[in-house]
Design a protein around this motif. Structure first.
Motif, short mmCIF file in Angstrom:
data_model
loop_
_atom_site.label_atom_id
_atom_site.label_comp_id
_atom_site.label_asym_id
_atom_site.label_seq_id
_atom_site.Cartn_x
_atom_site.Cartn_y
_atom_site.Cartn_z
N ALA A 167 -19.13 -6.94 44.13
CA ALA A 167 -18.52 -5.90 43.29
C ALA A 167 -17.04 -6.25 43.24
CB ALA A 167 -18.72 -4.52 43.88
N PRO A 168 -16.43 -6.27 42.04
CA PRO A 168 -15.03 -6.66 41.96
C PRO A 168 -14.12 -5.67 42.68
CG PRO A 168 -15.79 -5.79 39.85
CD PRO A 168 -17.00 -5.92 40.73
N PRO A 169 -12.96 -6.12 43.14
CA PRO A 169 -12.01 -5.20 43.77
C PRO A 169 -11.65 -4.07 42.81
CG PRO A 169 -11.33 -7.49 44.06
CD PRO A 169 -12.45 -7.50 43.08
N ALA A 170 -11.39 -2.91 43.35
CA ALA A 170 -11.05 -1.74 42.53
C ALA A 170 -9.83 -2.05 41.66
CB ALA A 170 -10.76 -0.54 43.42
N GLY A 171 -9.96 -1.74 40.38
CA GLY A 171 -8.86 -1.94 39.45
C GLY A 171 -8.80 -3.31 38.83
N TYR A 172 -9.77 -4.17 39.13
CA TYR A 172 -9.77 -5.55 38.64
C TYR A 172 -11.06 -5.87 37.87
CZ TYR A 172 -5.87 -6.89 41.71
OH TYR A 172 -4.64 -7.00 42.33
N ALA A 173 -10.95 -6.80 36.93
CA ALA A 173 -12.12 -7.42 36.32
C ALA A 173 -12.37 -8.75 37.02
CB ALA A 173 -11.89 -7.64 34.83
N ASP A 174 -13.63 -9.13 37.11
CA ASP A 174 -14.03 -10.35 37.81
C ASP A 174 -13.95 -11.54 36.84
OD1 ASP A 174 -15.28 -12.41 39.19
OD2 ASP A 174 -16.93 -11.17 39.91
N TYR A 175 -13.09 -12.49 37.14
CA TYR A 175 -12.94 -13.68 36.30
C TYR A 175 -14.27 -14.38 36.08
CZ TYR A 175 -11.26 -18.42 35.09
OH TYR A 175 -11.03 -19.64 34.48
N ALA A 176 -15.08 -14.49 37.12
CA ALA A 176 -16.35 -15.21 37.02
C ALA A 176 -17.34 -14.51 36.10
CB ALA A 176 -16.97 -15.39 38.41
N THR A 223 -13.89 -31.43 31.11
CA THR A 223 -14.38 -30.23 31.78
C THR A 223 -13.22 -29.28 32.09
OG1 THR A 223 -16.24 -31.43 32.72
CG2 THR A 223 -15.66 -29.35 33.75
N PHE A 224 -12.13 -29.84 32.59
CA PHE A 224 -10.95 -29.04 32.87
C PHE A 224 -10.44 -28.37 31.59
CE2 PHE A 224 -6.35 -28.48 33.44
CZ PHE A 224 -6.30 -27.82 34.65
N ALA A 225 -10.37 -29.13 30.51
CA ALA A 225 -9.89 -28.59 29.24
C ALA A 225 -10.81 -27.48 28.73
CB ALA A 225 -9.78 -29.70 28.20
N ASN A 226 -12.11 -27.59 28.99
CA ASN A 226 -13.03 -26.53 28.59
C ASN A 226 -12.76 -25.24 29.35
OD1 ASN A 226 -16.13 -25.32 29.18
ND2 ASN A 226 -15.65 -25.80 27.05
N TRP A 227 -12.52 -25.35 30.66
CA TRP A 227 -12.15 -24.18 31.45
C TRP A 227 -10.84 -23.58 30.93
CZ3 TRP A 227 -14.43 -21.23 35.09
CH2 TRP A 227 -15.60 -21.72 35.69
N VAL A 228 -9.89 -24.43 30.59
CA VAL A 228 -8.61 -23.95 30.07
C VAL A 228 -8.82 -23.20 28.75
CG1 VAL A 228 -6.37 -24.66 29.11
CG2 VAL A 228 -7.21 -25.68 31.24
N GLU A 273 -16.09 -12.55 33.38
CA GLU A 273 -15.44 -12.47 32.07
C GLU A 273 -15.33 -13.80 31.35
OE1 GLU A 273 -14.73 -9.54 30.84
OE2 GLU A 273 -15.33 -8.54 32.69
N VAL A 274 -15.19 -14.91 32.08
CA VAL A 274 -14.83 -16.17 31.42
C VAL A 274 -16.01 -16.95 30.84
CG1 VAL A 274 -14.88 -17.81 33.37
CG2 VAL A 274 -13.12 -18.03 31.57
N PRO A 275 -17.23 -16.90 31.41
CA PRO A 275 -18.28 -17.78 30.88
C PRO A 275 -18.60 -17.57 29.41
CG PRO A 275 -18.92 -16.95 33.04
CD PRO A 275 -17.70 -16.18 32.62
N GLY A 276 -18.53 -16.35 28.92
CA GLY A 276 -18.87 -16.08 27.52
C GLY A 276 -17.77 -16.37 26.53
N GLN A 277 -16.61 -16.81 26.99
CA GLN A 277 -15.51 -17.11 26.08
C GLN A 277 -15.76 -18.41 25.32
OE1 GLN A 277 -12.97 -14.97 25.60
NE2 GLN A 277 -13.82 -13.58 27.16
N GLY A 278 -15.08 -18.56 24.20
CA GLY A 278 -15.27 -19.73 23.35
C GLY A 278 -14.79 -21.02 24.01
#
Length: 250
Positions: A133-142, A42-47, A144-149
């Motif tokens: 709402a994400p902080p101004a000037g930032y993208a939200d990791y939560a 699971t950790f490796a998948n997040w990585v 952006e990351v779920p759809g990654q390979g």
């Protein structure tokens, strides 16, 4: 840890090959009551997902510097291994103005805006919740990351002799990091199956080693505790027993 391991990403690959189902990081936040346990797989998948975000969407590559403005947390550990996978220098607590990109958590967003590159924000909320709402000037990791390979392949080989980690006045190449983590594991008496409980912050090599790299190098696991000072001695003793802790670093 195998003799051929030269980078932290190599250590993770060896851990997957040895036993992907065993626990690797068990995280507690004693200010919120959160507990998260991640197996090696699971950790490796997040990585892998985070490395794909880093390399793909954020266009980061070998030699780029990432200011990691996060506390001791399971998601911080993921980012450290993702940086190693891509060849990005993880500058823990580093100056955002000198970084190519920044990853920041609560309390660090204002200082992180000194970075002129890409900025990623983590809420560090239980269950990895998104920001309303994400902080101004930032993208939200939560977001952006779920759809990654789920699998990662670096565009360019990672050179183990290039800088991999900066924390305080310590700068290490990938090979130096692996060597030092192995030496720390030996010093702490860690081996396959060891469970090291660490309450140290991620603001020094000692904290990073105890809280991730030494257990990973030894074939063991870490019980990473944030806000451990909120726990009574009795509660800590119960945790040591329930988590089958073999060694402590507090």
């Amino acid at each position: 840890m195998n003799a051929s391991d030269r980078t932290p990403a190599d250590l993770l690959r060896s851990a997957i090959a040895a036993d992907p189902a065993r626990p690797l990081v068990t995280f507690y936040d004693d200010a919120t009551g959160e507990r998260v346990e991640l197996s090696v797989a699971t950790f490796a998948n997040w990585v892998a997902k985070t490395a794909n975000l880093l390399q793909g969407d954020l266009s980061a590559g070998p030699g780029d510097r990432l200011a990691l403005l996060l506390p001791a947390h399971w998601q911080s550990a993921v980012w450290l291994l993702a940086c190693s996978s891509v060849g990005v220098i993880a500058d823990v607590g580093g100056d955002p103005a000198r970084a190519d990109l920044v990853v920041a958590g609560p309390g660090q967003f204002d200082s992180g805006r000194a970075c002129g590159g890409e900025r990623i924000a983590l809420s560090l909320a239980p269950l990895g919740r998104r920001f309303p709402a994400p902080p101004a000037g930032y993208a939200d990791y939560a977001v952006e990351v779920p759809g990654q390979g789920d699998r990662f392949a670096a565009y360019a080989p990672v050179d183990p002799e290039e800088p991999a980690l900066v924390v305080g006045d310590v700068e290490l190449t990938g090979a130096e990091l692996v060597e030092r983590a192995g030496a720390d594991a030996d010093r702490l008496g860690l081996g396959p199956g060891s469970r090291l409980l660490s309450g140290k912050p991620y603001d020094s090599w000692d904290g990073l080693s105890a809280g991730l790299f030494a257990p990973l190098a030894s074939g063991g696991s870490v019980v990473l505790c944030r806000h451990l000072d909120a726990l009574s001695e009795e509660a800590l003793a119960k945790r040591v027993e329930s988590e089958r802790v073999t060694d402590t670093a507090v």
